[in-house]
Design a protein around this motif. Structure first.
Motif, PDB file in Angstrom:
ATOM      1  N   UNK A  48      25.905  33.023  35.362  1.00  9.24           N
ATOM      2  CA  UNK A  48      27.072  32.784  34.510  1.00  9.24           C
ATOM      3  C   UNK A  48      27.878  34.070  34.379  1.00  9.24           C
ATOM      4  N   UNK A  49      29.171  33.976  34.680  1.00  3.43           N
ATOM      5  CA  UNK A  49      30.041  35.147  34.584  1.00  3.43           C
ATOM      6  C   UNK A  49      31.452  34.669  34.284  1.00  3.43           C
ATOM      7  N   UNK A  50      31.978  35.092  33.147  1.00  3.96           N
ATOM      8  CA  UNK A  50      33.315  34.677  32.747  1.00  3.96           C
ATOM      9  C   UNK A  50      34.371  35.538  33.432  1.00  3.96           C
ATOM     10  N   UNK A  51      35.455  34.933  33.915  1.00  4.59           N
ATOM     11  CA  UNK A  51      36.551  35.747  34.477  1.00  4.59           C
ATOM     12  C   UNK A  51      37.219  36.574  33.392  1.00  4.59           C
ATOM     13  N   UNK A  52      37.793  37.676  33.790  1.00 11.28           N
ATOM     14  CA  UNK A  52      38.489  38.544  32.844  1.00 11.28           C
ATOM     15  C   UNK A  52      39.804  37.915  32.409  1.00 11.28           C
ATOM     16  N   UNK A  53      40.248  38.208  31.197  1.00 13.63           N
ATOM     17  CA  UNK A  53      41.580  37.753  30.773  1.00 13.63           C
ATOM     18  C   UNK A  53      42.669  38.367  31.640  1.00 13.63           C
ATOM     19  N   UNK A  54      43.827  37.716  31.658  1.00 12.82           N
ATOM     20  CA  UNK A  54      44.932  38.163  32.508  1.00 12.82           C
ATOM     21  C   UNK A  54      45.335  39.607  32.212  1.00 12.82           C
ATOM     22  N   UNK A  55      45.324  39.998  30.945  1.00 10.24           N
ATOM     23  CA  UNK A  55      45.695  41.367  30.596  1.00 10.24           C
ATOM     24  C   UNK A  55      44.744  42.391  31.182  1.00 10.24           C
ATOM     25  N   UNK A  56      43.443  42.071  31.175  1.00 11.95           N
ATOM     26  CA  UNK A  56      42.462  42.984  31.763  1.00 11.95           C
ATOM     27  C   UNK A  56      42.621  43.064  33.276  1.00 11.95           C
ATOM     28  N   UNK A  57      42.944  41.934  33.910  1.00 18.10           N
ATOM     29  CA  UNK A  57      43.169  41.939  35.356  1.00 18.10           C
ATOM     30  C   UNK A  57      44.357  42.834  35.696  1.00 18.10           C
ATOM     31  N   UNK A  58      45.419  42.720  34.927  1.00 23.28           N
ATOM     32  CA  UNK A  58      46.597  43.538  35.185  1.00 23.28           C
ATOM     33  C   UNK A  58      46.283  45.017  35.014  1.00 23.28           C
ATOM     34  N   UNK A  59      45.481  45.352  34.010  1.00 26.38           N
ATOM     35  CA  UNK A  59      45.103  46.753  33.804  1.00 26.38           C
ATOM     36  C   UNK A  59      44.266  47.264  34.979  1.00 26.38           C
ATOM     37  N   UNK A  60      43.368  46.426  35.462  1.00 32.12           N
ATOM     38  CA  UNK A  60      42.539  46.829  36.602  1.00 32.12           C
ATOM     39  C   UNK A  60      43.389  46.997  37.861  1.00 32.12           C
ATOM     40  N   UNK A  61      44.416  46.173  38.024  1.00 33.00           N
ATOM     41  CA  UNK A  61      45.313  46.343  39.171  1.00 33.00           C
ATOM     42  C   UNK A  61      45.952  47.718  39.159  1.00 33.00           C
ATOM     43  N   UNK A  62      46.378  48.165  37.980  1.00 35.70           N
ATOM     44  CA  UNK A  62      47.032  49.471  37.880  1.00 35.70           C
ATOM     45  C   UNK A  62      46.045  50.613  38.122  1.00 35.70           C
ATOM     46  N   UNK A  63      44.806  50.424  37.685  1.00 33.67           N
ATOM     47  CA  UNK A  63      43.818  51.507  37.752  1.00 33.67           C
ATOM     48  C   UNK A  63      43.010  51.522  39.038  1.00 33.67           C
ATOM     49  N   UNK A  64      43.109  50.486  39.847  1.00 39.60           N
ATOM     50  CA  UNK A  64      42.214  50.315  40.998  1.00 39.60           C
ATOM     51  C   UNK A  64      42.472  51.293  42.134  1.00 39.60           C
ATOM     52  N   UNK A 117      40.212  37.698  38.328  1.00 38.74           N
ATOM     53  CA  UNK A 117      39.362  38.127  37.224  1.00 38.74           C
ATOM     54  C   UNK A 117      37.905  37.778  37.378  1.00 38.74           C
ATOM     55  N   UNK A 118      37.561  36.898  38.333  1.00 38.48           N
ATOM     56  CA  UNK A 118      36.164  36.512  38.519  1.00 38.48           C
ATOM     57  C   UNK A 118      35.384  37.658  39.153  1.00 38.48           C
ATOM     58  N   UNK A 119      34.081  37.721  38.849  1.00 38.34           N
ATOM     59  CA  UNK A 119      33.207  38.701  39.475  1.00 38.34           C
ATOM     60  C   UNK A 119      32.623  38.111  40.748  1.00 38.34           C
ATOM     61  N   UNK A 120      32.802  38.817  41.859  1.00 36.97           N
ATOM     62  CA  UNK A 120      32.264  38.345  43.135  1.00 36.97           C
ATOM     63  C   UNK A 120      31.207  39.311  43.672  1.00 36.97           C
ATOM     64  N   UNK A 121      30.513  39.991  42.729  1.00 39.61           N
ATOM     65  CA  UNK A 121      29.385  40.815  43.102  1.00 39.61           C
ATOM     66  C   UNK A 121      28.198  39.933  43.493  1.00 39.61           C
ATOM     67  N   UNK A 122      27.267  40.526  44.225  1.00 41.76           N
ATOM     68  CA  UNK A 122      26.063  39.781  44.612  1.00 41.76           C
ATOM     69  C   UNK A 122      25.294  39.275  43.399  1.00 41.76           C
ATOM     70  N   UNK A 123      25.200  40.073  42.335  1.00 40.09           N
ATOM     71  CA  UNK A 123      24.383  39.633  41.203  1.00 40.09           C
ATOM     72  C   UNK A 123      25.046  38.532  40.393  1.00 40.09           C
ATOM     73  N   UNK A 124      26.293  38.163  40.760  1.00 34.01           N
ATOM     74  CA  UNK A 124      26.960  37.032  40.107  1.00 34.01           C
ATOM     75  C   UNK A 124      26.944  35.789  40.985  1.00 34.01           C
ATOM     76  N   UNK A 125      27.286  35.949  42.268  1.00 37.02           N
ATOM     77  CA  UNK A 125      27.436  34.783  43.145  1.00 37.02           C
ATOM     78  C   UNK A 125      26.555  34.866  44.382  1.00 37.02           C
ATOM     79  N   UNK A 126      25.624  35.804  44.412  1.00 40.01           N
ATOM     80  CA  UNK A 126      24.698  35.882  45.526  1.00 40.01           C
ATOM     81  C   UNK A 126      25.313  36.505  46.766  1.00 40.01           C
ATOM     82  N   UNK A 127      24.611  36.392  47.880  1.00 36.78           N
ATOM     83  CA  UNK A 127      25.074  36.930  49.153  1.00 36.78           C
ATOM     84  C   UNK A 127      26.413  36.324  49.520  1.00 36.78           C
TER      85      UNK A 127
END
Length: 417
Positions: A54-70, A124-134
């Motif tokens: 189970x992993x909740x996607x980030x809110x739109x505001x957090x996604x936008x902040x990550x876009x700027x900081x990435x 905003x979704x997490x696509x790490x291995x520990x969230x969605x596997x290989x």
């Protein structure tokens, strides 16, 4: 997928391999090594192969902040030019994630985006291995190399209807992993050339970031020259990542490793000794102190900690009479320091070439990498053979699970080959 293989037949074979492996039976054939290693990580984590975690996607505001900081926004135009039209024509979507595996951008086929929405493959979704596997994105973040994952190579069964090809994106200034670019679509649309295309476009994006950095460094150099002309003694101006823009009275340095918590004032740097740091627009002015000017790197390290417990955040911490210093390590430099910490008696260039590449003839590559390290670390590293300086207390922090030790590495000495 092997070149020339029939996709449907190959998918059926993979399904049998997946089912047998997860049930503890003997599979009809072994999965690819990188997939098998990922599956073992997922089993050790206890990830549910039916639905993932189970992993909740980030809110739109957090996604936008990550876009700027990435650090990825500057590469996005090249990624879109190279992959979006292909994605639309091939019934795929182009996805860009940050270093934490969070989806920042999606482009491409509208129909496939709707299918991705139902899978939770959204901004905003997490696509790490520990969230969605290989999967190509999460496994590329771990393996640090381009990855294609097809059908039942995905650990979680709900992803078996997908194919994806991903390539990591690195910051050319410090080798830091910025994120991953990916092409994903229905499994029936798999094509053997997709991975090569994604890797090539990722390379173009990294080249764009490199060119932008060189332009920034040139601008800093132009601003720095008047400052340096008014400074007496040895000094240099570096950018925020330690790349040298201009020097006065010094030579042979293209980069200085700055501490992670760099701040104005007196600081000890292993390569050049004690300095005074002053902020300048876009970087730092480093003035060598009188002691450093007389004696070079004025204080040798008394202790060194090589921390490789987190493969995505390996660090070197150095302590000496003149201060304390810590710096993140690139994957290759982390591997080298790990091997030298394991072999305190030292390793020759040929031995390190065998350790890293399985080829004792690749001494030129080893010497170049160690030379870069020695320019940053100074007398901490000795030569003939390569080793930590005599009298230095060296500690090595390793992960608890062996498969977490440099999972990206192909070095025989690390993989046990």
């Amino acid at each position: 997928m092997p070149v020339g293989a029939d996709p449907r037949r190959y998918a059926r074979v993979l399904a049998k391999v997946h089912e047998a492996t997860l049930s503890g039976a003997r599979p009809p054939t072994a999965p690819r090594p990188v997939i098998g290693e990922s599956w073992r990580r997922m089993r050790r984590l206890g990830l549910d192969p039916e639905r993932g975690a189970d992993s909740e996607p980030l809110p739109a505001g957090d996604v936008e902040a990550r876009r700027r900081e990435s650090g990825l926004a500057e590469a996005l135009p090249i990624l879109r030019r190279g992959l979006t039209s292909v994605a639309e024509e091939a019934a795929h979507i182009m996805v860009v994630v940050d270093a934490d595996g969070r989806v920042l951008w999606r482009d491409g086929s509208a129909a496939v985006r709707l299918r991705a929405d139902r899978l939770g493959f959204t901004e905003g979704a997490s696509w790490q291995e520990n969230s969605v596997g290989t999967n190509a994105i999460g496994t590329a973040l771990v393996a640090r190399r381009p990855m294609q994952v097809y059908s039942a190579e995905h650990y979680v069964r709900t992803h078996h209807e997908w194919t994806c090809a991903a390539a990591p994106l690195h910051d050319p200034r410090d080798g830091r992993l910025l994120g991953v670019v990916d092409l994903s679509g229905p499994a029936a649309t798999v094509h053997p050339s997709t991975l090569a295309l994604v890797a090539a476009v990722a390379g173009l994006a990294e080249a764009q970031l490199r060119n932008a950095h060189l332009a920034d460094l040139e601008r800093l150099r132009a601003r720095a020259l008047p400052t340096l002309s008014s400074v007496s003694g040895k000094a240099m101006v570096v950018d925020q990542h330690g790349w040298v823009a201009a020097v006065s009275g010094l030579a042979g340095l293209d980069r200085v490793a700055l501490p992670s918590d760099c701040r104005a004032g007196r600081v000890w740097l292993p390569a050049i000794g004690t300095c005074l740091l002053e902020p300048v627009p876009g970087g730092w002015l480093l003035r060598l102190t009188a002691a450093a000017d007389r004696n070079g790197a004025d204080s040798l390290a008394t202790s060194v900690v090589v921390d490789v417990r987190d493969p995505r955040a390996c660090t070197l911490t150095v302590t000496g009479p003149a201060g304390h210093w810590s710096q993140p390590l690139s994957p290759r430099h982390a591997e080298l320091l790990y091997l030298l910490a394991k072999h305190r008696e030292g390793r020759s260039a040929a031995q390190l070439a065998t350790d890293l590449f399985g080829d004792s003839g690749r001494t030129g590559t080893v010497r170049a990498e160690v030379s870069r390290l020695r320019r940053q670390l100074g007398a901490i590293l000795a030569r003939t053979p390569y080793r930590f300086a005599d009298g230095t207390d060296v500690s090595l922090c390793e992960p608890d699970a062996p498969d977490l030790l440099f999972p990206h590495s192909t070095a025989p000495a690390i993989r046990g080959g």
